[in-house]
Write an enzyme that holds these catalytic residues in place. Structure first.
Site, short mmCIF file in Angstrom:
data_model
loop_
_atom_site.label_atom_id
_atom_site.label_comp_id
_atom_site.label_asym_id
_atom_site.label_seq_id
_atom_site.Cartn_x
_atom_site.Cartn_y
_atom_site.Cartn_z
N ASP A 14 -7.36 1.88 -10.01
CA ASP A 14 -5.99 1.45 -9.71
C ASP A 14 -5.93 0.29 -8.71
O ASP A 14 -5.11 -0.61 -8.83
CB ASP A 14 -5.18 2.61 -9.07
CG ASP A 14 -4.90 3.73 -10.04
OD1 ASP A 14 -5.16 3.56 -11.25
OD2 ASP A 14 -4.42 4.78 -9.58
N ARG A 59 1.71 4.39 -13.41
CA ARG A 59 2.90 4.90 -12.72
C ARG A 59 4.16 4.40 -13.41
O ARG A 59 4.17 3.32 -14.00
CB ARG A 59 2.90 4.43 -11.25
CG ARG A 59 1.77 5.00 -10.43
CD ARG A 59 1.91 4.54 -8.98
NE ARG A 59 3.04 5.18 -8.35
CZ ARG A 59 2.95 6.16 -7.43
NH1 ARG A 59 1.78 6.56 -7.00
NH2 ARG A 59 4.03 6.69 -6.93
N HIS A 64 0.71 -0.81 -10.00
CA HIS A 64 -0.64 -1.37 -10.12
C HIS A 64 -1.10 -1.46 -11.58
O HIS A 64 -1.08 -2.53 -12.15
CB HIS A 64 -1.66 -0.67 -9.20
CG HIS A 64 -1.55 0.82 -9.06
ND1 HIS A 64 -1.48 1.67 -10.14
CD2 HIS A 64 -1.50 1.61 -7.95
CE1 HIS A 64 -1.41 2.92 -9.70
NE2 HIS A 64 -1.41 2.92 -8.38
N THR A 114 0.69 6.60 -1.90
CA THR A 114 -0.19 7.14 -2.93
C THR A 114 0.27 8.57 -3.20
O THR A 114 1.16 9.07 -2.51
CB THR A 114 -1.67 7.08 -2.49
OG1 THR A 114 -2.50 7.62 -3.53
CG2 THR A 114 -1.91 7.87 -1.21
N GLU A 165 -7.32 19.61 -11.15
CA GLU A 165 -7.99 18.74 -10.18
C GLU A 165 -7.50 19.19 -8.81
O GLU A 165 -6.30 19.12 -8.52
CB GLU A 165 -7.64 17.26 -10.42
CG GLU A 165 -8.32 16.36 -9.37
CD GLU A 165 -8.24 14.89 -9.69
OE1 GLU A 165 -8.22 14.50 -10.87
OE2 GLU A 165 -8.21 14.10 -8.71
N HIS A 205 -9.03 12.82 -4.23
CA HIS A 205 -8.04 12.23 -3.32
C HIS A 205 -8.60 12.15 -1.91
O HIS A 205 -8.94 13.17 -1.31
CB HIS A 205 -6.70 12.99 -3.29
CG HIS A 205 -5.56 12.06 -2.96
ND1 HIS A 205 -5.33 11.63 -1.68
CD2 HIS A 205 -4.65 11.46 -3.74
CE1 HIS A 205 -4.31 10.80 -1.70
NE2 HIS A 205 -3.88 10.67 -2.93
N HIS A 228 -10.02 4.66 -3.78
CA HIS A 228 -9.79 3.71 -2.71
C HIS A 228 -11.05 3.35 -1.94
O HIS A 228 -11.31 2.17 -1.67
CB HIS A 228 -8.71 4.26 -1.76
CG HIS A 228 -8.28 3.27 -0.74
ND1 HIS A 228 -8.80 3.24 0.53
CD2 HIS A 228 -7.39 2.26 -0.82
CE1 HIS A 228 -8.24 2.24 1.19
NE2 HIS A 228 -7.37 1.65 0.40
N1 PXP Z 1 -7.03 12.03 -7.97
C1 PXP Z 1 -5.68 11.89 -8.08
C2 PXP Z 1 -4.93 12.91 -8.88
C3 PXP Z 1 -5.01 10.81 -7.49
O1 PXP Z 1 -3.68 10.69 -7.62
C4 PXP Z 1 -5.77 9.83 -6.81
C5 PXP Z 1 -5.07 8.64 -6.22
O2 PXP Z 1 -4.61 7.83 -7.25
C6 PXP Z 1 -7.16 10.00 -6.73
C7 PXP Z 1 -7.76 11.13 -7.29
C8 PXP Z 1 -8.03 9.03 -6.01
O3 PXP Z 1 -7.71 9.02 -4.68
P1 PXP Z 1 -8.37 7.96 -3.69
O4 PXP Z 1 -7.90 6.62 -4.13
O5 PXP Z 1 -7.87 8.38 -2.37
O6 PXP Z 1 -9.86 8.10 -3.86
#
Ligand code: PXP
Length: 255
Positions: A14, A59, A64, A114, A165, A205, A228
């Protein structure tokens, strides 16, 4: 080399698109400039570095990833596409047409930077059950992004999801070891319950190069979805190395 018990890395691209959208708004600019960086190329590069799947979040506000990205990534990658999406008619219809290998339903709010919390599956079970059934009918494996909470895990099984998840945001934000350990216990209990109910378990996340080793203590994990921190590190060392470093941190769990 490949083993079904290997912990896999899903790379979320993303933020490659975030950088592109900071400057460009259309697929090809009137000036002839080709918008960059292109998340489609990043997805290919991620695969070459050993990513086991590509995650992209289309989204509703298209801040993005764009429709074109999802369609081209679907056509070009050789691993698996995990489409993150809200449970809204427009995006569900796109998923049915594009047919990602997996869809991960997430809550979405316009104002958030986010994804902030897990889905309230228990509180939206009727709508989610319908969407899960539609996506599964289209041949898509369905995951629900949930907090490590017993009620949400049970509700995920009840609405027919294939996977959950587990939201690792609270673990990632924990300031002290004690707090972190408590979160690992919660994630472990949630994963065990999900596994017992026949759900496959992923997590993601806020995972980064510091906190990923700690998450390996959680049982039954199949895929870690990370975005990220990998994309940030890639700016300094390149995407291939950033992914190789993350995979190396995960190797204690590869068999
Ligand atoms: N998993 C989910 C469901 C998410 O919404 C996100 C963020 O888009 C991620 C994983 C990845 O998170 P991060 O960018 O903090 O690694």
């Amino acid at each position: 080399m490949y083993s079904v018990s290997m912990l896999k890395l899903g790379v979320n691209i993303d933020h490659v698109a975030t950088l592109r959208q900071a400057r460009y708004r259309s697929a090809r600019e009137p000036s002839g400039a080709i918008p960059e960086p292109d998340p489609v190329l990043a997805a290919m590069e991620a695969e070459l570095a050993g990513a086991h799947s590509i995650t992209a979040h289309l989204r509703e506000d298209r801040r993005h990833i764009q429709d074109r990205d999802v369609r081209l990534i679907r056509q070009t990658i050789r691993t698996r596409l995990n489409l993150e999406m809200a449970d809204v008619p427009e995006i569900v219809a796109i998923a049915e047409e594009v047919k990602p290998d997996e869809a991960c339903l997430v809550p979405e709010k316009r104002q958030e930077v986010t994804t902030e919390g897990g889905l309230n599956v228990a509180g939206a079970s009727q709508s989610l059950a319908g969407t899960v059934a539609r996506l599964k009918k289209a041949g898509i494996a369905v995951s629900l992004f949930v907090d490590p909470d017993e009620r949400q895990i049970k509700a995920s099984a009840d609405v027919g999801a294939d996977m959950v998840e587990l939201h690792t945001g609270t673990y990632a934000n924990a300031r002290h070891e004690v707090e972190q350990a408590a979160e690992i216990r919660k994630l472990t209990a949630a994963s065990q319950l999900a596994h017992k109910l026949g759900l496959r378990v992923n997590a993601g996340h806020g995972l980064n190069y510091e906190n990923t080793p700690g998450i390996l203590a959680v049982p039954h994990l199949e895929t870690l979805n990370t975005g990220h921190s990998i994309i940030s590190r890639a700016l300094l060392v390149g995407l291939r190395q950033a992914i190789a470093e993350m995979l190396a941190l995960m190797t204690p769990h590869t068999k």
